[in-house]
Design a protein around this motif. Structure first.
Motif, PDB file in Angstrom:
ATOM      1  N   THR A  32      17.055  13.008  -3.299  1.00 12.85           N
ATOM      2  CA  THR A  32      16.364  12.058  -2.408  1.00 12.85           C
ATOM      3  C   THR A  32      14.920  12.477  -2.144  1.00 12.85           C
ATOM      4  O   THR A  32      14.082  11.637  -1.822  1.00 12.85           O
ATOM      5  CB  THR A  32      17.105  11.903  -1.060  1.00 12.85           C
ATOM      6  OG1 THR A  32      17.117  13.168  -0.395  1.00 12.85           O
ATOM      7  CG2 THR A  32      18.523  11.410  -1.253  1.00 12.85           C
ATOM      8  N   ARG A  37       8.772  11.618  -2.886  1.00  9.90           N
ATOM      9  CA  ARG A  37       7.658  12.021  -3.760  1.00  9.90           C
ATOM     10  C   ARG A  37       7.117  10.807  -4.521  1.00  9.90           C
ATOM     11  O   ARG A  37       5.903  10.631  -4.656  1.00  9.90           O
ATOM     12  CB  ARG A  37       8.120  13.097  -4.758  1.00  9.90           C
ATOM     13  CG  ARG A  37       8.332  14.445  -4.117  1.00  9.90           C
ATOM     14  CD  ARG A  37       8.971  15.452  -5.054  1.00  9.90           C
ATOM     15  NE  ARG A  37       9.216  16.702  -4.359  1.00  9.90           N
ATOM     16  CZ  ARG A  37       8.393  17.760  -4.384  1.00  9.90           C
ATOM     17  NH1 ARG A  37       7.298  17.734  -5.121  1.00  9.90           N
ATOM     18  NH2 ARG A  37       8.674  18.844  -3.701  1.00  9.90           N
ATOM     19  N   SER A  97       5.883  15.279   2.015  1.00  6.36           N
ATOM     20  CA  SER A  97       6.275  15.676   3.364  1.00  6.36           C
ATOM     21  C   SER A  97       5.565  14.787   4.386  1.00  6.36           C
ATOM     22  O   SER A  97       6.179  14.324   5.353  1.00  6.36           O
ATOM     23  CB  SER A  97       5.916  17.149   3.574  1.00  6.36           C
ATOM     24  OG  SER A  97       6.312  17.567   4.847  1.00  6.36           O
ATOM     25  N   ARG A 106      10.869   6.031   5.896  1.00  6.97           N
ATOM     26  CA  ARG A 106      12.236   6.555   6.041  1.00  6.97           C
ATOM     27  C   ARG A 106      13.260   5.428   6.029  1.00  6.97           C
ATOM     28  O   ARG A 106      14.276   5.520   5.369  1.00  6.97           O
ATOM     29  CB  ARG A 106      12.398   7.351   7.337  1.00  6.97           C
ATOM     30  CG  ARG A 106      11.573   8.587   7.419  1.00  6.97           C
ATOM     31  CD  ARG A 106      12.264   9.667   8.232  1.00  6.97           C
ATOM     32  NE  ARG A 106      13.363  10.273   7.486  1.00  6.97           N
ATOM     33  CZ  ARG A 106      13.193  11.181   6.531  1.00  6.97           C
ATOM     34  NH1 ARG A 106      12.005  11.595   6.198  1.00  6.97           N
ATOM     35  NH2 ARG A 106      14.248  11.672   5.890  1.00  6.97           N
ATOM     36  N   ARG A 127      17.202  16.159   3.495  1.00  9.87           N
ATOM     37  CA  ARG A 127      16.983  16.811   4.794  1.00  9.87           C
ATOM     38  C   ARG A 127      17.864  16.198   5.889  1.00  9.87           C
ATOM     39  O   ARG A 127      18.191  16.834   6.861  1.00  9.87           O
ATOM     40  CB  ARG A 127      15.512  16.634   5.247  1.00  9.87           C
ATOM     41  CG  ARG A 127      14.462  17.069   4.241  1.00  9.87           C
ATOM     42  CD  ARG A 127      14.477  18.585   4.085  1.00  9.87           C
ATOM     43  NE  ARG A 127      13.341  19.084   3.312  1.00  9.87           N
ATOM     44  CZ  ARG A 127      13.223  19.003   2.006  1.00  9.87           C
ATOM     45  NH1 ARG A 127      14.182  18.435   1.287  1.00  9.87           N
ATOM     46  NH2 ARG A 127      12.170  19.502   1.385  1.00  9.87           N
ATOM     47  N   ASP A 128      18.218  14.923   5.700  1.00  9.50           N
ATOM     48  CA  ASP A 128      18.862  14.170   6.779  1.00  9.50           C
ATOM     49  C   ASP A 128      20.113  13.448   6.285  1.00  9.50           C
ATOM     50  O   ASP A 128      20.554  12.488   6.903  1.00  9.50           O
ATOM     51  CB  ASP A 128      17.881  13.119   7.309  1.00  9.50           C
ATOM     52  CG  ASP A 128      17.430  12.165   6.199  1.00  9.50           C
ATOM     53  OD1 ASP A 128      17.596  12.514   5.006  1.00  9.50           O
ATOM     54  OD2 ASP A 128      16.941  11.067   6.505  1.00  9.50           O
ATOM     55  N   ARG A 177       5.571  23.020   5.717  1.00  8.59           N
ATOM     56  CA  ARG A 177       6.498  21.926   5.373  1.00  8.59           C
ATOM     57  C   ARG A 177       7.755  21.964   6.236  1.00  8.59           C
ATOM     58  O   ARG A 177       8.252  20.938   6.691  1.00  8.59           O
ATOM     59  CB  ARG A 177       6.891  22.022   3.890  1.00  8.59           C
ATOM     60  CG  ARG A 177       6.040  21.049   3.084  1.00  8.59           C
ATOM     61  CD  ARG A 177       6.773  20.438   1.932  1.00  8.59           C
ATOM     62  NE  ARG A 177       7.148  21.361   0.891  1.00  8.59           N
ATOM     63  CZ  ARG A 177       8.088  21.087   0.009  1.00  8.59           C
ATOM     64  NH1 ARG A 177       8.752  19.946   0.090  1.00  8.59           N
ATOM     65  NH2 ARG A 177       8.369  21.918  -0.946  1.00  8.59           N
ATOM     66  N   ASP A 181       8.847  18.865   8.446  1.00 12.92           N
ATOM     67  CA  ASP A 181      10.136  18.217   8.191  1.00 12.92           C
ATOM     68  C   ASP A 181      11.072  18.299   9.399  1.00 12.92           C
ATOM     69  O   ASP A 181      11.902  17.428   9.600  1.00 12.92           O
ATOM     70  CB  ASP A 181      10.839  18.844   6.959  1.00 12.92           C
ATOM     71  CG  ASP A 181      10.060  18.577   5.671  1.00 12.92           C
ATOM     72  OD1 ASP A 181       9.150  17.723   5.708  1.00 12.92           O
ATOM     73  OD2 ASP A 181      10.348  19.219   4.645  1.00 12.92           O
ATOM     74  N   ARG A 184       9.413  15.914  12.750  1.00 17.13           N
ATOM     75  CA  ARG A 184       9.065  14.485  12.736  1.00 17.13           C
ATOM     76  C   ARG A 184      10.011  13.727  13.680  1.00 17.13           C
ATOM     77  O   ARG A 184      11.106  14.218  14.016  1.00 17.13           O
ATOM     78  CB  ARG A 184       9.128  13.941  11.317  1.00 17.13           C
ATOM     79  CG  ARG A 184      10.498  14.041  10.754  1.00 17.13           C
ATOM     80  CD  ARG A 184      10.604  13.335   9.414  1.00 17.13           C
ATOM     81  NE  ARG A 184      11.928  13.553   8.902  1.00 17.13           N
ATOM     82  CZ  ARG A 184      12.200  14.206   7.784  1.00 17.13           C
ATOM     83  NH1 ARG A 184      11.243  14.694   7.041  1.00 17.13           N
ATOM     84  NH2 ARG A 184      13.440  14.363   7.397  1.00 17.13           N
TER      85      ARG A 184
HETATM   86  O1   DC Z   1      13.249  18.233  -1.516  1.00 17.24           O
HETATM   87  P1   DC Z   1      11.753  17.914  -1.864  1.00 17.24           P
HETATM   88  O2   DC Z   1      10.886  19.115  -1.688  1.00 17.24           O
HETATM   89  O3   DC Z   1      11.599  17.277  -3.194  1.00 17.24           O
HETATM   90  O4   DC Z   1      11.308  16.819  -0.755  1.00 17.24           O
HETATM   91  C1   DC Z   1       9.990  16.355  -0.631  1.00 17.24           C
HETATM   92  C2   DC Z   1       9.724  15.971   0.806  1.00 17.24           C
HETATM   93  O5   DC Z   1      10.490  14.827   1.145  1.00 17.24           O
HETATM   94  C3   DC Z   1      10.103  17.038   1.823  1.00 17.24           C
HETATM   95  O6   DC Z   1       8.958  17.666   2.367  1.00 17.24           O
HETATM   96  C4   DC Z   1      10.817  16.330   2.913  1.00 17.24           C
HETATM   97  C5   DC Z   1      11.022  14.944   2.435  1.00 17.24           C
HETATM   98  N1   DC Z   1      12.418  14.562   2.404  1.00 17.24           N
HETATM   99  C6   DC Z   1      12.938  13.964   3.536  1.00 17.24           C
HETATM  100  O7   DC Z   1      12.226  13.825   4.512  1.00 17.24           O
HETATM  101  N2   DC Z   1      14.218  13.512   3.530  1.00 17.24           N
HETATM  102  C7   DC Z   1      14.997  13.700   2.472  1.00 17.24           C
HETATM  103  N3   DC Z   1      16.257  13.234   2.492  1.00 17.24           N
HETATM  104  C8   DC Z   1      14.492  14.329   1.302  1.00 17.24           C
HETATM  105  C9   DC Z   1      13.192  14.781   1.323  1.00 17.24           C
END
Ligand code: DC
Length: 462
Positions: A32, A37, A97, A106, A127-128, A177, A181, A184
């Protein structure tokens, strides 16, 4: 649909683990982070600032995102253009990020992810996922490691690719980061209450993968869910309530003492057992007694021999469902435990008992040895976890062989030991290492037990 959520900060090893688990299960892996990205890439291409919420919101109305799999690899198309080759550039991490903190972004991504999860068996990393996107996911994990360890991993990875990087800059970026993350407003990086927490700082990636696969297999084995449901159905509300009470460790041991006086002579006639090195079992205060396990009687023999007044023993949950037997086991000091899953109530009871300086007996294999051989199965990590958490000594005990009716049996009590070199241990890998030590102690006890009994037998022959 089968949905597995793996969350955690950047560089904790999520994507490697998620890919391995997806491959193992023959299902899809959805990265995700790549979706955020790709959104950031598109904004930058269109000359829109990744922190300008209004402009990004307008841009989202013109953006369509398609996730497809080519040769098993995820590709993200934005308005027909494959963005995948451009997403891993270092500057894209910060841009992703930043843009991921904007609520409209989101909401759009979360909607896409939920639709995807509804229609596919999938392992998602992010992340979530466990907290917000799929709160009902079948399995949830939270992977983390110290920022220093994550920066070191990233440093090595980039160096191997021949890229010149500055470690301090990488570390500062990772910390920034993490802060973005987890601070927010919408769905910040956070561990779900029901997620399995894995600190990978001192773990090799292979060990992490093995651990996650093991948990996934337990939680997703075809009958794990239905077993649980049908069991809950087949057990009446009243029985469930009663078993709940049985989790509260017994305080009064009148029944135990009475039964001990009554049954000890019976046991001595039917299963005469010599206790070798009984003094090793005399411990002041808390202790965990562990023993190999062949039959129902082999729990009573050491209890009667070593614990005059009281003791607790872990017993399988199913035994407590039988009305009178359940009550009786409870009165005898037994504590129910559900095998093959994290039984939090059992863990709480055991820790409570040991913290009150009481004694506990358990079978570290977690099941009976039905083959009757001397070989023990792989030990569960429970003994090590309890011994470490409560700093309790462990007393290894071994039956020479499965207790035999009307024949001489031997129960050998080994030297008590502690796991003090692991008292600061927290990670699953350290628990496995501590369990190895327990195993070595059991093996040593086996050697001494066999030496003793076979020595006796030889002596007799002469
Ligand atoms: O896992 P990554 O480094 O490729 O993720 C890039 C950015 O996307 C990371 O800084 C946080 C965000 N992200 C997010 O907010 N929610 C997610 N489910 C996945 C990534």
């Amino acid at each position: 649909m089968l949905n597995i959520a793996i969350d955690g900060p950047a560089g904790a090893g999520k994507s490697t683990v998620a890919k391995a688990v997806a491959k193992d299960l023959g299902i899809i892996y959805l990265d995700t982070g790549a979706m955020y990205r790709a959104t950031a890439y598109y904004a930058l291409q269109q000359g829109v600032s990744v922190t300008d919420e209004d402009s990004v919101k307008k841009l989202l109305d013109t953006m369509s995102m398609d996730i497809v799999y080519e040769n098993g690899e995820q590709q993200i198309y934005v308005n027909g253009l494959n963005t995948t080759p451009y997403l891993r550039e270092h500057y894209m991490s910060k841009a992703a990020s930043d843009i991921s903190a904007l609520p409209p972004v989101r909401y759009k991504m979360v909607e896409l992810q939920r639709t995807f999860a509804k229609t596919h068996d999938v392992v998602l990393d992010g992340r979530d996922i466990g907290t917000f996107v799929l709160p009902d996911a079948n399995c949830k994990f939270f992977l983390t490691a110290t920022p220093e360890e994550r920066a070191t991993r990233r440093f090595k990875e980039l160096k191997e690719k021949g890229q010149q990087v500055d470690y301090d800059k990488l570390l500062a970026d990772i910390k920034q980061r993490d802060y973005n993350d987890s601070h927010r407003e919408v769905a910040p990086l956070k561990q779900a209450d029901d997620a399995d927490f894995v600190d990978t700082t001192e773990m090799s990636i292979d060990v992490v993968i093995a651990h996650i696969k093991e948990v996934v297999h337990i939680k997703t084995k075809p009958n794990a869910q239905t077993d649980k449901r049908s069991e809950e159905k087949s057990v009446s509300e009243r029985t469930l309530k009663r078993i709940k009470k049985y989790y509260l460790p017994q305080k009064r041991f009148g029944v135990y003492r009475f039964m001990r006086i009554l049954l000890r002579p019976v046991q001595a006639i039917f299963w005469p057992t010599k206790i070798v090195n009984r003094q090793n079992g005399n411990i002041d205060g808390r202790a965990i007694y562990i023993c190999n396990h062949y039959s129902k009687v082999d729990s009573l023999i050491p209890c009667f021999a070593l614990f005059k007044k009281e003791a607790h023993i872990l017993g399988k949950y199913e035994l407590f469902k039988v009305p009178i037997a359940g009550w009786f086991l409870h009165k005898m000091g037994a504590i129910p435990v559900r095998r093959g899953e994290a039984d939090i109530s059992a863990v709480k009871s055991v820790l409570g008992v040991l913290k009150e300086d009481k004694k506990l007996m358990l079978f570290p294999e977690g099941t009976r040895n039905k083959s009757g051989s001397q070989e023990m199965a792989e030990l569960k990590t429970g003994t090590a976890r309890f011994a470490i958490k409560t700093k309790s000594p462990v007393v290894p005990m071994l039956y020479y062989s499965a207790p035999r009716l009307f024949r001489r049996n031997w129960l050998y009590i080994g030297e008590p030991f502690t796991l003090d070199e692991f008292y600061s241990a927290r990670t699953p890998e350290q628990m496995h290492m501590a369990t190895e030590v327990v195993r070595e102690k059991m093996d040593e006890t086996r050697r001494l037990c066999n030496e003793y009994v076979e020595g006796l037998k030889k002596g007799k022959k002469k």
